[in-house]
Design a protein around this motif. Sequence first.
Motif, PDB file in Angstrom:
ATOM      1  N   GLY A 111       0.816  -1.234   0.027  1.00  0.00           N
ATOM      2  CA  GLY A 111      -0.015   0.061   0.025  1.00  0.00           C
ATOM      3  C   GLY A 111       0.733   1.257   0.065  1.00  0.00           C
ATOM      4  O   GLY A 111       2.151   1.439   0.221  1.00  0.00           O
ATOM      5  N   PRO A 112       0.196   2.303   0.141  1.00  0.00           N
ATOM      6  CA  PRO A 112       0.871   3.690   0.010  1.00  0.00           C
ATOM      7  C   PRO A 112       1.718   4.046   1.283  1.00  0.00           C
ATOM      8  O   PRO A 112       2.573   4.878   1.408  1.00  0.00           O
ATOM      9  CB  PRO A 112      -0.493   4.824  -0.285  1.00  0.00           C
ATOM     10  N   ASP A 113       1.080   3.124   2.250  1.00  0.00           N
ATOM     11  CA  ASP A 113       1.886   3.205   3.544  1.00  0.00           C
ATOM     12  C   ASP A 113       3.288   2.316   3.707  1.00  0.00           C
ATOM     13  O   ASP A 113       3.950   2.288   4.904  1.00  0.00           O
ATOM     14  CB  ASP A 113       1.029   3.060   4.835  1.00  0.00           C
ATOM     15  N   GLY A 114       3.452   1.723   2.601  1.00  0.00           N
ATOM     16  CA  GLY A 114       4.613   0.679   2.642  1.00  0.00           C
ATOM     17  C   GLY A 114       4.569  -0.540   3.332  1.00  0.00           C
ATOM     18  O   GLY A 114       5.264  -1.335   3.423  1.00  0.00           O
ATOM     19  N   ASN A 115       3.277  -0.965   3.710  1.00  0.00           N
ATOM     20  CA  ASN A 115       2.997  -2.150   4.473  1.00  0.00           C
ATOM     21  C   ASN A 115       2.165  -3.091   3.166  1.00  0.00           C
ATOM     22  O   ASN A 115       1.652  -2.768   2.083  1.00  0.00           O
ATOM     23  CB  ASN A 115       1.965  -2.001   5.524  1.00  0.00           C
ATOM     24  N   TRP A 133      -0.456  -5.948   2.050  1.00  0.00           N
ATOM     25  CA  TRP A 133      -1.947  -5.944   2.200  1.00  0.00           C
ATOM     26  C   TRP A 133      -2.457  -7.280   1.933  1.00  0.00           C
ATOM     27  O   TRP A 133      -3.606  -7.694   2.159  1.00  0.00           O
ATOM     28  CB  TRP A 133      -2.654  -4.642   1.630  1.00  0.00           C
ATOM     29  N   GLY A 148      -6.744  -0.344   3.430  1.00  0.00           N
ATOM     30  CA  GLY A 148      -6.505   0.645   4.529  1.00  0.00           C
ATOM     31  C   GLY A 148      -6.458   2.065   3.628  1.00  0.00           C
ATOM     32  O   GLY A 148      -7.426   2.728   3.413  1.00  0.00           O
ATOM     33  N   PRO A 149      -5.312   2.823   3.777  1.00  0.00           N
ATOM     34  CA  PRO A 149      -5.433   4.274   3.550  1.00  0.00           C
ATOM     35  C   PRO A 149      -5.406   4.436   1.983  1.00  0.00           C
ATOM     36  O   PRO A 149      -5.082   3.574   1.244  1.00  0.00           O
ATOM     37  CB  PRO A 149      -3.614   4.517   3.701  1.00  0.00           C
ATOM     38  N   TYR A 199      -1.650   1.473  -4.684  1.00  0.00           N
ATOM     39  CA  TYR A 199      -1.273   0.134  -4.209  1.00  0.00           C
ATOM     40  C   TYR A 199      -0.481  -0.636  -5.469  1.00  0.00           C
ATOM     41  O   TYR A 199      -0.899  -0.453  -6.662  1.00  0.00           O
ATOM     42  CB  TYR A 199      -2.536  -0.653  -3.723  1.00  0.00           C
ATOM     43  N   GLU A 202     -10.555   5.826   1.694  1.00  0.00           N
ATOM     44  CA  GLU A 202      -9.802   5.294   2.815  1.00  0.00           C
ATOM     45  C   GLU A 202     -10.645   3.899   3.282  1.00  0.00           C
ATOM     46  O   GLU A 202     -11.901   4.067   3.700  1.00  0.00           O
ATOM     47  CB  GLU A 202      -9.484   6.384   3.670  1.00  0.00           C
ATOM     48  N   PRO A 219      -3.056  -3.168   8.040  1.00  0.00           N
ATOM     49  CA  PRO A 219      -2.016  -3.738   7.186  1.00  0.00           C
ATOM     50  C   PRO A 219      -1.299  -4.892   7.845  1.00  0.00           C
ATOM     51  O   PRO A 219      -1.360  -5.172   9.207  1.00  0.00           O
ATOM     52  CB  PRO A 219      -1.135  -2.470   7.211  1.00  0.00           C
ATOM     53  N   ALA A 226       5.573  -4.400   7.369  1.00  0.00           N
ATOM     54  CA  ALA A 226       6.262  -3.466   6.292  1.00  0.00           C
ATOM     55  C   ALA A 226       6.955  -4.386   5.270  1.00  0.00           C
ATOM     56  O   ALA A 226       7.363  -5.279   5.499  1.00  0.00           O
ATOM     57  CB  ALA A 226       7.279  -2.679   7.096  1.00  0.00           C
TER      58      ALA A 226
END
Length: 177
Positions: free
Chosen positions: A73-77, A79, A99-100, A104, A129, A134, A137
């Motif tokens: 994802g955009p959060d670096g985690n 999914w 999530g965010p 992706y 969102e 998530p 990492a």
Amino acid sequence: MRRHTTFTSVKVIAVGLLTMLASMLGAGTALAHSVVISSTPENGAEIASGPERVSVTFNEALQESFASLTVVGPDGNLWTKGDPVVEGPTVSAELGELGPAGVYTVAFRVTSADGHPVSGTRTFTLTQEGSGTPGAAADSSGESGSGGVPLWPFIVAGVLVFGGGLWFALRKPRGEN
């Protein structure tokens, strides 16, 4: 008699070279790799909520071993949930609630029917969102190596076989001077 032997030698060399050229030209189709024909979500799609599974479909059946499919994802985690599943030409993995909002990345690495690894990425954008949790990492170290089978052993083997056949065809028979 000497003229006949020279003409025969030239014919043998010409046939050998044509055979080698034809086999090299025919190798192009045997070295073709699997190609992505679709994915869920489609590459570049904008979606309001994530699908239950993410998948990538190829133009031919895949080998079931060593498949990898992840969504970062955009959060670096990560999914994706669980291991990828290969069914014929499709590799898929459970996705669950995302999530965010943002882009992706679907990263895949599969083994095509001919044994060559094929890897790549697809992306989709989550526009609203979600409330998913998530995973860990994502590993940003990447993969090393080019993958695939090296070509040089096949070239060396071909040259040796051709050279041996040429030597056998051109050698003087016993008893001839």
